[in-house]
Design an enzyme around this catalytic site. Structure first.
Site, PDB file in Angstrom:
ATOM      1  N   ASN A 172       0.849  -1.184   0.000  1.00 37.46           N
ATOM      2  CA  ASN A 172       0.000   0.000   0.000  1.00 37.46           C
ATOM      3  C   ASN A 172       0.888   1.239   0.000  1.00 37.46           C
ATOM      4  O   ASN A 172       1.506   1.571   1.014  1.00 37.46           O
ATOM      5  CB  ASN A 172      -0.903  -0.017   1.242  1.00 37.46           C
ATOM      6  N   HIS A 191      -9.407   0.722   5.366  1.00 36.32           N
ATOM      7  CA  HIS A 191      -8.131   0.928   6.061  1.00 36.32           C
ATOM      8  C   HIS A 191      -8.358   1.867   7.243  1.00 36.32           C
ATOM      9  O   HIS A 191      -9.199   2.767   7.196  1.00 36.32           O
ATOM     10  CB  HIS A 191      -7.098   1.516   5.102  1.00 36.32           C
ATOM     11  N   GLU A 208      -6.838   4.327   8.284  1.00 33.49           N
ATOM     12  CA  GLU A 208      -6.683   5.744   7.972  1.00 33.49           C
ATOM     13  C   GLU A 208      -7.929   6.300   7.302  1.00 33.49           C
ATOM     14  O   GLU A 208      -8.270   7.475   7.502  1.00 33.49           O
ATOM     15  CB  GLU A 208      -5.446   5.937   7.091  1.00 33.49           C
ATOM     16  N   GLU A 252      -4.867  -5.225  10.668  1.00 33.28           N
ATOM     17  CA  GLU A 252      -3.863  -4.194  10.919  1.00 33.28           C
ATOM     18  C   GLU A 252      -4.151  -3.526  12.261  1.00 33.28           C
ATOM     19  O   GLU A 252      -4.996  -2.638  12.345  1.00 33.28           O
ATOM     20  CB  GLU A 252      -3.890  -3.134   9.815  1.00 33.28           C
TER      21      GLU A 252
END
Length: 249
Positions: free
Chosen positions: A10, A94, A96, A164
């Site tokens: 990524n 994700h 973020e 993650e």
């Protein structure tokens, strides 16, 4: 059938046309790797990167897509447009995106459905914050995110799950092997209750994966590869991670 081994990079909001030289190097040294390789650059580089890869077995993906196929959504990009540009995958949910743009599990599920409709493989991300980890809520959080983010139409051919831990992304910190093993085993069992071929879905670990720790991480049960951030920007670093995944069998 068994889960496919996948090394996914990524690039986040990094890279330009000059950075595609890294792809040339990666193709030259790992174009025939036994594991699958995926690179997700900024959307403006997808087409150029796809052309640069050529016939090498390296897939290109996007980093997000809109839930709608088209319309008045300035600055967004649809799953179909990613596909048209040369992408085969798209990262969704994700941390973020969840933190910076307020994306909910329902938002991620809608985007994943759009990705499926466009013929893309959705790399759906889940993960707990440090506060949630410290409060002993990790499995509750992961379970809720899986239930809310993975559409009913998901299967091994159109879906990859990436764990993650938010507190380990880009920090240099990683959970212990036992902590990673616990979450990956939990995800496998959780998916089994909802997805017919859950045993074949690739489960990736992400969170400060580097050449120095890749081999150890890939030795953990139910870890089928990695979603790599900063270390995917350099062919030498990402190549070493790919080699570690190849060696893991």
């Amino acid at each position: 059938m068994a889960p496919r081994k996948l090394a996914a990079g990524n690039w986040k909001m990094n890279g330009d046309l000059a950075a595609l030289a890294e792809i040339d190097s990666l193709c030259g040294t790992h174009g025939n790797a036994s594991c699958d390789i995926l690179i997700c650059p900024p959307a403006v580089l997808i087409h150029a990167m796809k052309e640069r890869v050529g016939d090498h077995a390296i897939a290109i993906g996007g980093q997000d897509c809109h839930a709608k196929p088209s319309g008045a959504h300035t600055g967004d990009i649809s799953a179909a447009q990613l596909k048209d540009a040369g992408a085969s995958h798209v990262i969704l949910g994700h941390s973020e995106r969840r933190a910076d743009h307020g994306e909910t599990d329902a938002d991620v599920a809608q985007k994943a459905s759009a990705a499926f409709d466009a013929g893309l493989v959705a790399v759906i991300c889940v993960g707990e914050t440090e506060a949630e980890r410290d409060a002993g809520q990790t499995l509750d959080v992961i379970g809720r995110q899986l239930s809310g983010s993975v559409p009913q139409a998901a299967h091994a051919g159109n879906c990859v799950i990436a764990y993650e831990p938010v507190w380990a992304i880009g920090t240099g910190r990683t959970p212990t092997n036992d902590q990673i093993a616990e979450v990956h085993a939990f995800m496998r069992n959780k998916l089994a209750a909802a997805v017919a071929d859950a045993a074949d879905i690739s489960l990736l670990y992400g969170g400060s994966v580097k050449p120095a720790n890749a081999s150890e991480i890939f030795s953990i049960a139910h870890v089928d590869g990695a979603l790599v951030g900063g270390a995917s920007l350099k062919a030498s670093d990402f190549g070493a991670i790919i080699s570690a995944l190849d060696a893991a069998g």
